[in-house]
Design a protein around this motif. Structure first.
Motif, PDB file in Angstrom:
ATOM      1  N   PHE A 121       7.280  -1.534  -1.088  1.00  0.00           N
ATOM      2  CA  PHE A 121       8.204  -2.071  -2.463  1.00  0.00           C
ATOM      3  C   PHE A 121       8.696  -0.618  -3.029  1.00  0.00           C
ATOM      4  O   PHE A 121       8.108   0.169  -3.007  1.00  0.00           O
ATOM      5  N   ALA A 122      10.023  -0.819  -3.476  1.00  0.00           N
ATOM      6  CA  ALA A 122      10.737   0.240  -4.307  1.00  0.00           C
ATOM      7  C   ALA A 122      11.212  -0.132  -5.748  1.00  0.00           C
ATOM      8  O   ALA A 122      11.691  -1.389  -5.905  1.00  0.00           O
ATOM      9  N   LEU A 123      11.118   0.755  -6.668  1.00  0.00           N
ATOM     10  CA  LEU A 123      11.793   0.542  -7.625  1.00  0.00           C
ATOM     11  C   LEU A 123      12.823   1.466  -8.032  1.00  0.00           C
ATOM     12  O   LEU A 123      12.800   2.783  -7.812  1.00  0.00           O
ATOM     13  N   ILE A 124      14.127   0.916  -8.295  1.00  0.00           N
ATOM     14  CA  ILE A 124      15.389   1.797  -8.402  1.00  0.00           C
ATOM     15  C   ILE A 124      15.578   1.803  -9.830  1.00  0.00           C
ATOM     16  O   ILE A 124      16.293   0.532 -10.499  1.00  0.00           O
ATOM     17  N   ASP A 125      15.571   2.681 -10.812  1.00  0.00           N
ATOM     18  CA  ASP A 125      15.792   2.748 -12.098  1.00  0.00           C
ATOM     19  C   ASP A 125      16.411   4.016 -12.380  1.00  0.00           C
ATOM     20  O   ASP A 125      15.764   4.871 -13.152  1.00  0.00           O
ATOM     21  N   GLY A 126      17.610   3.996 -12.152  1.00  0.00           N
ATOM     22  CA  GLY A 126      18.482   5.385 -12.140  1.00  0.00           C
ATOM     23  C   GLY A 126      18.823   5.892 -13.357  1.00  0.00           C
ATOM     24  O   GLY A 126      19.135   4.990 -14.401  1.00  0.00           O
ATOM     25  N   TRP A 127      19.226   6.832 -13.453  1.00  0.00           N
ATOM     26  CA  TRP A 127      19.886   7.773 -14.480  1.00  0.00           C
ATOM     27  C   TRP A 127      21.386   7.483 -14.607  1.00  0.00           C
ATOM     28  O   TRP A 127      22.114   7.610 -13.325  1.00  0.00           O
ATOM     29  N   ILE A 175       4.721   7.055  -4.389  1.00  0.00           N
ATOM     30  CA  ILE A 175       5.507   8.086  -4.384  1.00  0.00           C
ATOM     31  C   ILE A 175       6.307   8.006  -5.468  1.00  0.00           C
ATOM     32  O   ILE A 175       7.537   7.000  -5.686  1.00  0.00           O
ATOM     33  N   GLY A 176       6.301   8.726  -6.401  1.00  0.00           N
ATOM     34  CA  GLY A 176       7.157   8.927  -7.436  1.00  0.00           C
ATOM     35  C   GLY A 176       8.350  10.029  -7.443  1.00  0.00           C
ATOM     36  O   GLY A 176       8.073  10.905  -6.697  1.00  0.00           O
ATOM     37  N   SER A 177       9.142   9.973  -8.250  1.00  0.00           N
ATOM     38  CA  SER A 177      10.065  10.885  -8.482  1.00  0.00           C
ATOM     39  C   SER A 177      10.485  11.075  -9.985  1.00  0.00           C
ATOM     40  O   SER A 177      10.787  10.409 -10.725  1.00  0.00           O
ATOM     41  N   ALA A 214      -3.971  10.498 -14.928  1.00  0.00           N
ATOM     42  CA  ALA A 214      -5.451  10.804 -14.667  1.00  0.00           C
ATOM     43  C   ALA A 214      -6.161  10.153 -15.839  1.00  0.00           C
ATOM     44  O   ALA A 214      -7.467   9.689 -15.294  1.00  0.00           O
ATOM     45  N   GLU A 215      -5.487   9.794 -16.819  1.00  0.00           N
ATOM     46  CA  GLU A 215      -6.323   9.061 -17.886  1.00  0.00           C
ATOM     47  C   GLU A 215      -7.044   7.744 -17.538  1.00  0.00           C
ATOM     48  O   GLU A 215      -7.788   7.335 -17.909  1.00  0.00           O
ATOM     49  N   ALA A 216      -6.068   7.147 -16.632  1.00  0.00           N
ATOM     50  CA  ALA A 216      -6.093   5.937 -16.271  1.00  0.00           C
ATOM     51  C   ALA A 216      -7.043   5.871 -14.934  1.00  0.00           C
ATOM     52  O   ALA A 216      -7.462   4.759 -14.597  1.00  0.00           O
ATOM     53  N   GLY A 217      -7.364   7.053 -14.242  1.00  0.00           N
ATOM     54  CA  GLY A 217      -8.048   7.101 -13.437  1.00  0.00           C
ATOM     55  C   GLY A 217      -7.480   6.833 -11.993  1.00  0.00           C
ATOM     56  O   GLY A 217      -8.038   6.270 -10.931  1.00  0.00           O
ATOM     57  N   LEU A 218      -6.264   7.040 -11.857  1.00  0.00           N
ATOM     58  CA  LEU A 218      -5.188   6.685 -10.761  1.00  0.00           C
ATOM     59  C   LEU A 218      -4.481   7.913 -10.320  1.00  0.00           C
ATOM     60  O   LEU A 218      -3.715   7.575  -9.205  1.00  0.00           O
ATOM     61  N   ALA A 219      -4.815   9.182 -10.718  1.00  0.00           N
ATOM     62  CA  ALA A 219      -3.657  10.246 -10.315  1.00  0.00           C
ATOM     63  C   ALA A 219      -3.748  10.424  -8.683  1.00  0.00           C
ATOM     64  O   ALA A 219      -2.962  10.911  -8.081  1.00  0.00           O
ATOM     65  N   ASP A 220      -5.169  10.142  -7.958  1.00  0.00           N
ATOM     66  CA  ASP A 220      -5.399  10.167  -6.816  1.00  0.00           C
ATOM     67  C   ASP A 220      -4.569   9.399  -5.891  1.00  0.00           C
ATOM     68  O   ASP A 220      -4.241   9.973  -4.485  1.00  0.00           O
ATOM     69  N   LEU A 221      -3.859   8.321  -6.505  1.00  0.00           N
ATOM     70  CA  LEU A 221      -3.109   7.428  -5.617  1.00  0.00           C
ATOM     71  C   LEU A 221      -1.295   7.986  -5.578  1.00  0.00           C
ATOM     72  O   LEU A 221      -0.692   7.142  -4.974  1.00  0.00           O
ATOM     73  N   VAL A 222      -1.211   8.893  -6.364  1.00  0.00           N
ATOM     74  CA  VAL A 222       0.333   9.126  -6.504  1.00  0.00           C
ATOM     75  C   VAL A 222       0.597  10.529  -6.073  1.00  0.00           C
ATOM     76  O   VAL A 222       0.089  11.436  -6.333  1.00  0.00           O
ATOM     77  N   ASP A 223       1.822  10.583  -5.310  1.00  0.00           N
ATOM     78  CA  ASP A 223       2.413  11.641  -4.781  1.00  0.00           C
ATOM     79  C   ASP A 223       3.702  11.843  -5.760  1.00  0.00           C
ATOM     80  O   ASP A 223       4.718  10.955  -5.354  1.00  0.00           O
ATOM     81  N   LEU A 224       3.696  12.579  -6.567  1.00  0.00           N
ATOM     82  CA  LEU A 224       4.714  12.673  -7.502  1.00  0.00           C
ATOM     83  C   LEU A 224       5.759  13.969  -7.235  1.00  0.00           C
ATOM     84  O   LEU A 224       5.287  14.935  -7.326  1.00  0.00           O
ATOM     85  N   ARG A 225       6.821  13.560  -6.815  1.00  0.00           N
ATOM     86  CA  ARG A 225       7.671  14.789  -6.478  1.00  0.00           C
ATOM     87  C   ARG A 225       8.844  15.052  -7.349  1.00  0.00           C
ATOM     88  O   ARG A 225       9.532  14.172  -7.819  1.00  0.00           O
ATOM     89  N   ILE A 226       8.750  16.255  -7.700  1.00  0.00           N
ATOM     90  CA  ILE A 226       9.647  16.820  -8.873  1.00  0.00           C
ATOM     91  C   ILE A 226      10.969  17.413  -8.205  1.00  0.00           C
ATOM     92  O   ILE A 226      11.010  18.129  -7.414  1.00  0.00           O
ATOM     93  N   THR A 250       0.725  -1.279   0.125  1.00  0.00           N
ATOM     94  CA  THR A 250      -0.038   0.062   0.026  1.00  0.00           C
ATOM     95  C   THR A 250       0.653   1.255   0.001  1.00  0.00           C
ATOM     96  O   THR A 250       0.490   2.512  -0.332  1.00  0.00           O
ATOM     97  N   ARG A 251       2.338   0.885   0.236  1.00  0.00           N
ATOM     98  CA  ARG A 251       3.050   2.441   0.274  1.00  0.00           C
ATOM     99  C   ARG A 251       4.318   1.697  -0.557  1.00  0.00           C
ATOM    100  O   ARG A 251       5.036   0.750  -0.266  1.00  0.00           O
ATOM    101  N   VAL A 252       4.406   2.448  -1.834  1.00  0.00           N
ATOM    102  CA  VAL A 252       5.595   1.995  -2.697  1.00  0.00           C
ATOM    103  C   VAL A 252       6.344   3.183  -3.210  1.00  0.00           C
ATOM    104  O   VAL A 252       5.668   4.568  -3.137  1.00  0.00           O
ATOM    105  N   VAL A 253       7.432   3.342  -3.313  1.00  0.00           N
ATOM    106  CA  VAL A 253       8.201   4.261  -4.225  1.00  0.00           C
ATOM    107  C   VAL A 253       8.904   3.969  -5.431  1.00  0.00           C
ATOM    108  O   VAL A 253       9.305   2.974  -5.495  1.00  0.00           O
TER     109      VAL A 253
END
Length: 218
Positions: free
Chosen positions: A143-149, A98-100, A115-127, A69-72
Motif C-alpha cells: 500500500f502507498a499513500l502519495i500526498d505530495g507538496w 516506510i515514511g518520508s 512513540a506515544e502511541a507505542g508504534l515507533a518500532d514499526l516505522v522506518d522514517l526517512r528524512i 505488512t509493507r507500506v510507504v
C-alpha cells in the motif's frame, strides 16, 4: 470507546487519543499555506498538512483487508497517516511503514507521536527528498499513500514519486492520492501504466488505485 469513534475501524484508544490531540491542536497556516503563499516546506515546520480522519479510517480498513505488512507514504508530516498505517500493520501481525519527510522538525514530531502511541518500532522514517529516499523500498510494497507538496512548475512531486514507487508495488497493491494532481491522475488513469483507479468523495480529491499489472519500464 466514545460514541464519536464507535464506527471507526481503528479501535485502539491509545492511538485514537494521539490522533484526537493532533486534530485538536491543528491550525490553519498563515497566508493559506503552500497553495496560497510560499511553496517552501521549511516555512511550515510546526504546521501539519495531514489526511482527514475518514481517509485514515479507509487506509486502516484497506490495509487490514489486503493484509498489508509493507507500506510507504509520501509525506509523513506530523505522522497522522503514519499512525493509521502502523496500527494496521501491527494488527496484521507486524511489518514496516516506510515514511518520508523533508522537514526534520516535522519528522521529530511524528516520531514523538508514534512513540506515544507505542508504534515507533514499526516505522522506518526517512528524512530528506522523497524522490531519493523512496527510490529503493527494499522489496514489494502492499500500500502507498502519495500526498505530495505543490511545486511551481514541471511534473508534480506526486507524479515523480509515484513513478519511482510504481515498479516496487506488488500486483494487487493499493495506492491512495490525496491532492489529485492532474499529471498524477494522468499516470494512474492510463491503463498502460498498470493501474485501475477510482475517484472517491473524501476530502474532495481522493484517488484510490490498484496495481493490476506491471508499470511501464518495470
Amino acid at each position: 470507546m466514545s460514541t464519536e469513534h464507535a464506527t471507526s475501524p481503528l479501535q485502539d484508544p491509545r492511538v485514537q487519543a494521539v490522533l484526537d490531540r493532533i486534530q485538536a491542536e491543528r491550525r490553519r497556516p498563515a497566508g493559506g499555506g503552500p497553495r496560497g503563499g510560499t511553496r517552501d516546506p521549511y516555512a511550515f515546520t510546526d504546521v501539519g498538512f495531514s489526511i482527514h480522519p475518514a481517509q485514515g479510517d479507509l487506509i486502516y480498513l484497506l490495509c487490514r483487508a489486503v493484509g498489508a505488512t509493507r507500506v510507504v507514504e509520501f509525506a509523513t508530516s506530523l505522522g497522522v497517516s503514519t499512525l493509521y498505517f502502523a496500527t494496521a500493520v501491527r494488527d496484521n501481525g507486524g511489518g514496516t511503514v516506510i515514511g518520508s519527510e523533508i522537514v526534520p522538525e516535522k519528522a521529530a514530531a511524528a516520531l514523538g507521536h508514534l512513540a506515544e502511541a507505542g508504534l515507533a518500532d514499526l516505522v522506518d522514517l526517512r528524512i530528506g527528498d522523497a524522490r531519493e529516499t523512496l527510490r529503493d523500498l527494499g522489496g514489494p510494497v502492499d500500500f502507498a499513500l502519495i500526498d505530495g507538496w505543490p511545486v511551481d512548475s514541471g511534473p508534480s512531486l506526486a507524479r515523480q514519486v509515484m513513478e519511482n514507487i510504481a515498479p516496487q508495488l506488488r500486483p494487487g497493491a493499493l495506492v491512495m492520492n490525496d491532492n489529485a494532481e492532474p499529471d498524477y491522475l494522468d499516470y494512474v488513469r492510463d491503463p498502460a501504466n498498470g493501474f485501475r483507479t477510482l475517484s472517491l468523495p473524501l476530502k474532495g480529491s481522493t484517488e484510490l488505485s490498484v496495481r493490476v499489472g506491471p508499470s511501464v519500464g518495470a
